[in-house]
Design an enzyme around this catalytic site. Sequence first.
Site, PDB file in Angstrom:
ATOM      1  N   TYR A 154       0.838  -1.209   0.000  1.00 51.83           N
ATOM      2  CA  TYR A 154       0.000   0.000   0.000  1.00 51.83           C
ATOM      3  C   TYR A 154       0.878   1.267   0.000  1.00 51.83           C
ATOM      4  O   TYR A 154       0.498   2.315  -0.516  1.00 51.83           O
ATOM      5  CB  TYR A 154      -0.956  -0.039   1.202  1.00 51.83           C
ATOM      6  CG  TYR A 154      -2.164   0.852   1.064  1.00 51.83           C
ATOM      7  CD1 TYR A 154      -3.117   0.642   0.068  1.00 51.83           C
ATOM      8  CD2 TYR A 154      -2.383   1.910   1.942  1.00 51.83           C
ATOM      9  CE1 TYR A 154      -4.222   1.463  -0.052  1.00 51.83           C
ATOM     10  CE2 TYR A 154      -3.495   2.740   1.828  1.00 51.83           C
ATOM     11  CZ  TYR A 154      -4.404   2.498   0.831  1.00 51.83           C
ATOM     12  OH  TYR A 154      -5.505   3.311   0.715  1.00 51.83           O
ATOM     13  N   LYS A 161      -2.727   8.623   2.877  1.00 54.90           N
ATOM     14  CA  LYS A 161      -3.940   8.548   3.715  1.00 54.90           C
ATOM     15  C   LYS A 161      -3.660   9.124   5.116  1.00 54.90           C
ATOM     16  O   LYS A 161      -4.557   9.725   5.721  1.00 54.90           O
ATOM     17  CB  LYS A 161      -4.435   7.100   3.830  1.00 54.90           C
ATOM     18  CG  LYS A 161      -5.035   6.533   2.532  1.00 54.90           C
ATOM     19  CD  LYS A 161      -6.206   7.353   2.034  1.00 54.90           C
ATOM     20  CE  LYS A 161      -6.977   6.671   0.920  1.00 54.90           C
ATOM     21  NZ  LYS A 161      -7.919   7.582   0.240  1.00 54.90           N
TER      22      LYS A 161
HETATM   23  P1  NAD Z   1     -12.785   4.011  -7.445  1.00 54.44           P
HETATM   24  O1  NAD Z   1     -11.724   3.659  -8.428  1.00 54.44           O
HETATM   25  O2  NAD Z   1     -14.156   3.564  -7.750  1.00 54.44           O
HETATM   26  O3  NAD Z   1     -12.817   5.578  -7.190  1.00 54.44           O
HETATM   27  C1  NAD Z   1     -11.658   6.378  -7.242  1.00 54.44           C
HETATM   28  C2  NAD Z   1     -12.079   7.659  -7.915  1.00 54.44           C
HETATM   29  O4  NAD Z   1     -11.020   8.615  -7.878  1.00 54.44           O
HETATM   30  C3  NAD Z   1     -12.452   7.474  -9.390  1.00 54.44           C
HETATM   31  O5  NAD Z   1     -13.765   7.930  -9.620  1.00 54.44           O
HETATM   32  C4  NAD Z   1     -11.444   8.342 -10.118  1.00 54.44           C
HETATM   33  O6  NAD Z   1     -11.980   8.950 -11.288  1.00 54.44           O
HETATM   34  C5  NAD Z   1     -11.155   9.384  -9.050  1.00 54.44           C
HETATM   35  N1  NAD Z   1      -9.947  10.148  -9.342  1.00 54.44           N
HETATM   36  C6  NAD Z   1      -8.658   9.704  -9.412  1.00 54.44           C
HETATM   37  N2  NAD Z   1      -7.850  10.728  -9.795  1.00 54.44           N
HETATM   38  C7  NAD Z   1      -8.655  11.825  -9.949  1.00 54.44           C
HETATM   39  C8  NAD Z   1      -8.430  13.174 -10.347  1.00 54.44           C
HETATM   40  N3  NAD Z   1      -7.201  13.612 -10.688  1.00 54.44           N
HETATM   41  N4  NAD Z   1      -9.485  14.029 -10.405  1.00 54.44           N
HETATM   42  C9  NAD Z   1     -10.722  13.602 -10.086  1.00 54.44           C
HETATM   43  N5  NAD Z   1     -11.017  12.335  -9.718  1.00 54.44           N
HETATM   44  C10 NAD Z   1      -9.980  11.461  -9.663  1.00 54.44           C
HETATM   45  O7  NAD Z   1     -12.271   3.410  -6.057  1.00 54.44           O
HETATM   46  P2  NAD Z   1     -12.822   3.533  -4.559  1.00 54.44           P
HETATM   47  O8  NAD Z   1     -12.197   2.404  -3.853  1.00 54.44           O
HETATM   48  O9  NAD Z   1     -14.278   3.701  -4.552  1.00 54.44           O
HETATM   49  O10 NAD Z   1     -12.100   4.848  -4.051  1.00 54.44           O
HETATM   50  C11 NAD Z   1     -12.779   5.933  -3.444  1.00 54.44           C
HETATM   51  C12 NAD Z   1     -12.021   6.372  -2.203  1.00 54.44           C
HETATM   52  O11 NAD Z   1     -12.193   5.382  -1.195  1.00 54.44           O
HETATM   53  C13 NAD Z   1     -10.530   6.554  -2.379  1.00 54.44           C
HETATM   54  O12 NAD Z   1     -10.092   7.658  -1.624  1.00 54.44           O
HETATM   55  C14 NAD Z   1      -9.972   5.288  -1.793  1.00 54.44           C
HETATM   56  O13 NAD Z   1      -8.638   5.409  -1.368  1.00 54.44           O
HETATM   57  C15 NAD Z   1     -10.920   5.123  -0.632  1.00 54.44           C
HETATM   58  N6  NAD Z   1     -10.929   3.808   0.011  1.00 54.44           N
HETATM   59  C16 NAD Z   1     -11.073   2.700  -0.728  1.00 54.44           C
HETATM   60  C17 NAD Z   1     -11.080   1.464  -0.105  1.00 54.44           C
HETATM   61  C18 NAD Z   1     -11.233   0.199  -0.894  1.00 54.44           C
HETATM   62  O14 NAD Z   1     -10.924  -0.880  -0.372  1.00 54.44           O
HETATM   63  N7  NAD Z   1     -11.719   0.247  -2.117  1.00 54.44           N
HETATM   64  C19 NAD Z   1     -10.945   1.366   1.298  1.00 54.44           C
HETATM   65  C20 NAD Z   1     -10.816   2.542   2.028  1.00 54.44           C
HETATM   66  C21 NAD Z   1     -10.806   3.761   1.370  1.00 54.44           C
END
Ligand code: NAD
Length: 252
Positions: A154, A161
Amino acid sequence: MDKLLSGKKILIMGAANKRSIAWGCAQSMLDNGAELIFTYQNERLKKSLLRLVEDESRLVECDVSSDESIEKAFAQVAEKFGKVDGIVHAIAFAKKDELSGDIMNASREGYALAQNISAYSLIAVAKYGIKILNNPGSIVTLTYFGSERAIPNYNVMGVAKAALEANVRYLARDMAKYGVRVNAISAGAVKTLAVTGVKDHGDLLRLSRERTVDGESVTTDQIGGAASFLVSDLSTGVVGDVIYVDKGVHLI
Ligand code: NAD
């Protein structure tokens, strides 16, 4: 009958497809009576989002790597829809090369990019958000346990984060004068596009699932429920906090 979020307008940033955590937030907020507006990163992601949101007028382009793009997007939102009551920031990015192996091999450029998109962007969103948020208002971001523990592969995202969570605390202090609360949800691992960038993400997802209290992964609906709470008037006492929605993974 009024629902929890009746009369509230929420801006959802980061819905890429139906697996996205942002989409889980959107579903829960819609169920609770909110009116939603969505931002998308680029034309490719707009096409994907249009499969989920029929009303194209509710989609606004916003690339958080550019202040200009955020300012323009938020001005468009205000012009079309007026002020909003909440913003969900569900955005992160790091290059695939940075999400494997030893962190000693992280490049300056890759480290900075992860910080820029995944942590600094919350500050930029808050800065331009002041102009379009109602008082009271709420900003919710998404973080992960990799900010506190050294999760395999990670790496730079874990460091980003940690910065994001610190940003939440400083922003919560400084946005209070505008009546805006800022909080984060530390979500358990779910299989989304973003997670597939992490090397051996199958192992990460499996380990996370095995460590929940019932052996079932958290769902984006459950994460969305907490996001609805955080943009609602039920959570007016929750300020600058990181709330775990991981079904207990952080306990073990
Ligand atoms: P996801 O890929 O569905 O969403 C990530 C989003 O970030 C996408 O819509 C992408 O277009 C956007 N993005 C990236 N670069 C960008 C930019 N320059 N401008 C605008 N948008 C941009 O994945 P997700 O897992 O739903 O991620 C959403 C959030 O949740 C993130 O912050 C991720 O770190 C966090 N998160 C995810 C998990 C997991 O296990 N999936 C766990 C905890 C936290």
